[in-house]
Motif scaffolding. Structure first.
Motif, mmCIF file in Angstrom:
data_model
loop_
_atom_site.group_PDB
_atom_site.id
_atom_site.type_symbol
_atom_site.label_atom_id
_atom_site.label_comp_id
_atom_site.label_asym_id
_atom_site.label_seq_id
_atom_site.Cartn_x
_atom_site.Cartn_y
_atom_site.Cartn_z
ATOM 1 N N GLY A 131 24.898 3.813 5.733
ATOM 2 C CA GLY A 131 25.843 4.537 4.880
ATOM 3 C C GLY A 131 25.889 6.020 5.200
ATOM 4 O O GLY A 131 25.162 6.513 6.064
ATOM 5 N N CYS A 132 26.761 6.714 4.501
ATOM 6 C CA CYS A 132 26.908 8.154 4.744
ATOM 7 C C CYS A 132 27.492 8.825 3.501
ATOM 8 O O CYS A 132 28.340 8.246 2.827
ATOM 9 N N ASN A 133 27.002 10.028 3.207
ATOM 10 C CA ASN A 133 27.492 10.763 2.025
ATOM 11 C C ASN A 133 28.422 11.903 2.390
ATOM 12 O O ASN A 133 28.768 12.705 1.538
ATOM 13 N N ASN A 134 28.782 12.005 3.664
ATOM 14 C CA ASN A 134 29.420 13.254 4.089
ATOM 15 C C ASN A 134 30.943 13.342 3.928
ATOM 16 O O ASN A 134 31.480 14.420 3.831
ATOM 17 N N PHE A 135 31.606 12.255 3.954
ATOM 18 C CA PHE A 135 33.059 12.254 3.774
ATOM 19 C C PHE A 135 33.788 13.253 4.669
ATOM 20 O O PHE A 135 34.575 14.079 4.192
ATOM 21 N N CYS A 136 33.521 13.197 5.955
ATOM 22 C CA CYS A 136 34.341 13.960 6.900
ATOM 23 C C CYS A 136 35.770 13.427 6.697
ATOM 24 O O CYS A 136 35.954 12.216 6.514
ATOM 25 N N SER A 137 36.751 14.318 6.748
ATOM 26 C CA SER A 137 38.070 13.932 6.231
ATOM 27 C C SER A 137 38.751 12.825 7.044
ATOM 28 O O SER A 137 39.647 12.158 6.550
ATOM 29 N N TYR A 138 38.317 12.627 8.300
ATOM 30 C CA TYR A 138 38.965 11.634 9.162
ATOM 31 C C TYR A 138 38.233 10.297 9.171
ATOM 32 O O TYR A 138 38.677 9.342 9.793
ATOM 33 N N CYS A 139 37.080 10.231 8.497
ATOM 34 C CA CYS A 139 36.152 9.118 8.766
ATOM 35 C C CYS A 139 36.116 8.089 7.647
ATOM 36 O O CYS A 139 36.039 8.422 6.461
ATOM 37 N N ILE A 140 36.097 6.859 8.052
ATOM 38 C CA ILE A 140 36.166 5.763 7.094
ATOM 39 C C ILE A 140 34.772 5.223 6.719
ATOM 40 O O ILE A 140 34.628 4.448 5.779
ATOM 41 N N VAL A 141 33.764 5.677 7.471
ATOM 42 C CA VAL A 141 32.418 5.101 7.289
ATOM 43 C C VAL A 141 31.926 5.136 5.836
ATOM 44 O O VAL A 141 31.463 4.119 5.316
ATOM 45 N N PRO A 142 32.012 6.273 5.114
ATOM 46 C CA PRO A 142 31.489 6.260 3.738
ATOM 47 C C PRO A 142 32.201 5.244 2.844
ATOM 48 O O PRO A 142 31.616 4.754 1.879
ATOM 49 N N TYR A 143 33.469 4.932 3.158
ATOM 50 C CA TYR A 143 34.208 3.976 2.329
ATOM 51 C C TYR A 143 33.786 2.539 2.622
ATOM 52 O O TYR A 143 33.804 1.691 1.742
ATOM 53 N N GLY A 175 20.968 5.908 12.618
ATOM 54 C CA GLY A 175 21.502 6.222 11.282
ATOM 55 C C GLY A 175 22.793 6.991 11.476
ATOM 56 O O GLY A 175 22.959 7.675 12.496
ATOM 57 N N GLN A 176 23.696 6.926 10.503
ATOM 58 C CA GLN A 176 24.952 7.675 10.620
ATOM 59 C C GLN A 176 24.660 9.170 10.679
ATOM 60 O O GLN A 176 25.319 9.917 11.352
ATOM 61 N N ASN A 177 23.648 9.588 9.947
ATOM 62 C CA ASN A 177 23.182 10.966 10.026
ATOM 63 C C ASN A 177 21.677 10.954 9.754
ATOM 64 O O ASN A 177 21.238 11.088 8.608
HETATM 65 S S1 SF4 Z 1 29.634 8.826 9.552
HETATM 66 FE FE1 SF4 Z 1 29.608 10.798 10.613
HETATM 67 S S2 SF4 Z 1 31.754 11.329 10.856
HETATM 68 FE FE2 SF4 Z 1 31.659 9.723 9.289
HETATM 69 S S3 SF4 Z 1 31.549 10.793 7.327
HETATM 70 FE FE3 SF4 Z 1 29.460 10.404 7.978
HETATM 71 S S4 SF4 Z 1 28.835 12.254 9.115
HETATM 72 FE FE4 SF4 Z 1 31.080 12.286 8.930
#
Ligand code: SF4
Length: 419
Positions: A131-143, A175-177
């Protein structure tokens, strides 16, 4: 992450009595572990599902499972109903029920505790978080992957110890981050007390055994001095880091919700190079983000010239539904994105060649990872550069020393040292 998910999936299917085949014409069950980061990858999955449903081409296919990020997106369900099972990788425990088999022979734990069926005998990916908490505006991973969950250190350490015992030479923590790894302290024994990623990395690097250690990936906003110190003083940690920049322009970085500036990124690069001599730095970058002007793209190219990355994953922007950037107009044409990607590849290639030329004449530690089409062996240096060399012996999975005799932009040519 998908690689590691696939190894866990394969292990579960093994337990259920399925046999893997290298020929998909033989398969009665198809499992697609998918990625939603890029639209082109999703389109390939729709194409694959359609193909597998063609009886003339794949007469034996009875069931198709769609897992990974795509399976969690409502948009995907609207676009294809040709898969039989859509499942979250974390729900592997219900796989027997989904396949209508009895679960009695299985002892199914949570996702992380599933012992994977490693695809390689000497390199292994070990997830430390998901998972990821960062919500970079282009990225679907957190969703699709949800919020960050850190795996308990003892479980990671046990998996790594097992790999070392079984002769694994390269361990890649995933890990995603990784920089925001933060396990619960309460659940750990007093001997462990691992608070963050540098603690975990150092603990693993100190385990006895003949192996080296890598990790992916690091968000620049969270890269700490502590991590750099740990990398610098532990020989088992390879001198290599993937540090995604995404854009070399501050306005675009802000629109991307990345929370660092170009100046901060360059400061990190200087610090890494000063403390870890010879470190190779790779990056991820997006070209053609909405409203990216030629000048803003030029700033990215300028950064590439300055930093001289060893490798970069250059992506052409494509909007992903649900993300914040999808609300912006995707106003850069496909042709312009292709042009920008090609221009950046050129800058990357010249910087990487310059870096690689400095290695000619040196003797490097190399892990032999495969055999090329013409019979040459392919090895990987500590800095993750591919080296081609010749040998009559089977050296697969072995550490060797190679004299570098020629540099290419994205690879090296070498000769086995005489011992
Ligand atoms: S997976 Fe990476 S690019 Fe995507 S929201 Fe997380 S930090 Fe950002």
């Amino acid at each position: 992450m998908n690689y590691s998910d696939a190894e866990r999936f394969a292990a579960k299917l093994d337990e259920l009595g399925y046999k893997e085949t290298a020929n998909d014409k033989e398969a009665d069950l198809i499992v697609l572990i998918t990625c939603s980061v890029r639209k082109s990858a999703e389109d390939r999955v729709y194409g694959a599902i359609n193909n597998y449903r063609k009886k003339k081409l794949y007469p034996k296919v009875k069931k198709i499972i769609l897992s990974g990020c795509m399976a969690l997106r409502s948009e995907v369900l609207k676009k294809t109903d040709k898969a039989d099972i859509f499942m979250d990788i974390k729900d592997l425990k219900v796989l027997p029920q989904l396949l209508k088999q009895k679960a009695k022979s299985l002892e199914i734990g949570e996702y992380f505790s599933i012992k994977p069926k490693y695809a390689s005998k000497f390199m292994a990916y070990v997830p430390i978080m998901t998972g990821c908490n960062n919500f970079c505006s282009y990225c679907i991973v957190p969703y699709v992957r949800g919020r960050e969950i850190s795996r308990q250190p003892q479980e990671i350490i046990n998996e790594v110890k097992d790999l070392i015992r079984n002769g694994y030479k390269e361990i890649i923590l995933l890990g995603q981050n990784v920089n925001s790894y933060s396990p619960e302290l309460r659940a750990q024994s007093s001997k462990l007390k691992i608070k963050d990623f540098p603690d975990l990395l150092e603990y693993i690097a100190k385990l006895p055994g003949n192996f080296w250690l890598r990790f992916i990936t690091s968000h620049p906003k969270d890269l700490s001095d502590k991590l750099i110190r740990v990398m610098a003083k532990n020989k088992k940690i390879c001198e290599q880091i993937n540090l995604p920049i995404q854009s070399g322009d501050n306005v675009i970085l802000k629109k991307m919700n990345r929370h660092y500036t170009v100046a901060h990124y360059k400061y990190l690069v200087r610090k890494l190079r000063k403390n870890i001599p010879g470190i190779a730095i790779s990056t991820d970058v997006i070209v053609g983000f909405p409203e990216e002007t030629k000048k803003q793209f030029g700033n990215t190219a300028k950064l590439f010239k300055e930093v001289k990355f060893d490798m970069a994953y250059i992506n052409k922007y494509s909007p992903r539904e649900e993300t914040a950037a999808a609300r912006l107009k995707d106003n850069i044409s496909k042709a312009e994105k292709v042009k920008r990607a090609a221009a950046l590849t050129k800058v990357l290639s010249s910087g990487a060649l310059e870096n690689n030329k400095k290695l000619v004449g040196k003797t490097l530690d190399v892990l032999v990872i495969s055999r090329g089409r013409k019979g040459d062996w392919i090895g990987e240096t500590r800095t993750s550069k591919m080296v081609k060399f010749k040998s009559e012996k089977n050296l697969l999975g072995k550490f060797i020393n190679i004299n570098i005799i020629e540099a290419k932009d994205f690879g090296l040519i070498g000769m086995l040292t005489k011992k």
